[in-house]
Design a protein around this motif. Structure first.
Motif, short mmCIF file in Angstrom:
data_model
loop_
_atom_site.label_atom_id
_atom_site.label_comp_id
_atom_site.label_asym_id
_atom_site.label_seq_id
_atom_site.Cartn_x
_atom_site.Cartn_y
_atom_site.Cartn_z
N CYS A 193 57.90 -11.89 22.18
CA CYS A 193 57.16 -12.61 23.06
C CYS A 193 56.03 -13.50 22.39
O CYS A 193 55.89 -14.67 23.08
CB CYS A 193 56.41 -11.77 24.11
N ASP A 194 55.75 -13.33 21.24
CA ASP A 194 54.77 -14.02 20.38
C ASP A 194 55.55 -15.30 20.18
O ASP A 194 55.04 -16.52 20.30
CB ASP A 194 54.31 -13.62 19.15
N GLN A 195 56.85 -15.45 19.77
CA GLN A 195 57.68 -16.49 19.56
C GLN A 195 57.69 -17.21 20.87
O GLN A 195 57.92 -18.67 20.83
CB GLN A 195 58.92 -16.29 18.84
N VAL A 214 55.84 -17.41 23.60
CA VAL A 214 54.40 -18.30 23.79
C VAL A 214 54.31 -19.32 22.72
O VAL A 214 53.72 -20.29 23.56
CB VAL A 214 53.31 -17.00 23.77
N GLY A 215 54.38 -19.02 21.43
CA GLY A 215 54.24 -20.20 20.53
C GLY A 215 55.34 -21.50 21.01
O GLY A 215 54.70 -22.77 20.79
N GLY A 216 56.65 -21.20 21.49
CA GLY A 216 57.38 -22.33 21.81
C GLY A 216 57.06 -23.07 22.71
O GLY A 216 57.09 -24.16 23.08
N THR A 227 53.70 -23.13 24.30
CA THR A 227 52.34 -23.26 24.34
C THR A 227 52.28 -24.77 24.70
O THR A 227 51.35 -25.14 25.84
CB THR A 227 51.58 -23.00 23.26
N CYS A 277 56.61 -29.99 23.80
CA CYS A 277 57.07 -28.99 24.86
C CYS A 277 58.78 -28.94 24.49
O CYS A 277 59.12 -27.69 24.45
CB CYS A 277 56.61 -29.33 26.15
N GLY A 335 59.51 -27.19 21.75
CA GLY A 335 59.70 -25.88 21.54
C GLY A 335 60.79 -25.22 22.34
O GLY A 335 61.10 -24.22 22.09
#
Length: 115
Positions: free
Chosen positions: A29-31, A33-35, A37, A53, A56
């Motif tokens: 999920c961190d990836q 979120v990073g993609g 953001t 965007c 990402g």
């Protein structure tokens, strides 16, 4: 001529097994979120989609090589309550970025059915 011993073969097999990756790391999920953001503005209120965007979105789409990856991205989207989930912006995001995804992004998507 050299003789190959059982110990040598055992050692060779052990080295190969230890060197092999045991599992492939699924997308986190961190990836996600990073993609996504850079997409927060669009997901919350629509408007223009930035190049960052879309980069990402493309990156996540490229990283989603397995069924587990795609299901994880879906689950992350849903658990994060991505702003566009209720207003349709999330489902339109791939199209805005000219990215073809194999599933619909939305609050009613059954992530376990994604292949």
């Amino acid at each position: 001529m050299a003789t190959i011993t059982v110990e040598f073969i055992s050692c060779l097999v052990l080295c190969v097994v230890v060197a092999m990756p045991m599992t492939t790391q699924a997308i986190t999920c961190d990836q996600v979120v990073g993609g996504l953001t850079p997409c927060i503005g669009y997901l919350m209120s629509g408007g223009e989609v930035s190049a960052a965007c879309c980069n990402g979105v493309r990156g996540l789409n490229s990283a989603a090589k397995t069924t587990a990856d795609r299901q994880q991205i879906c689950q992350c989207f849903k658990s994060l309550g991505a702003g566009g989930m209720t207003n349709g912006y999330a489902s339109s995001l791939p199209g805005k970025c000219n990215v073809n995804v194999t599933f619909k992004i939305g609050p009613s998507t059954d992530c376990n059915s994604i292949k």
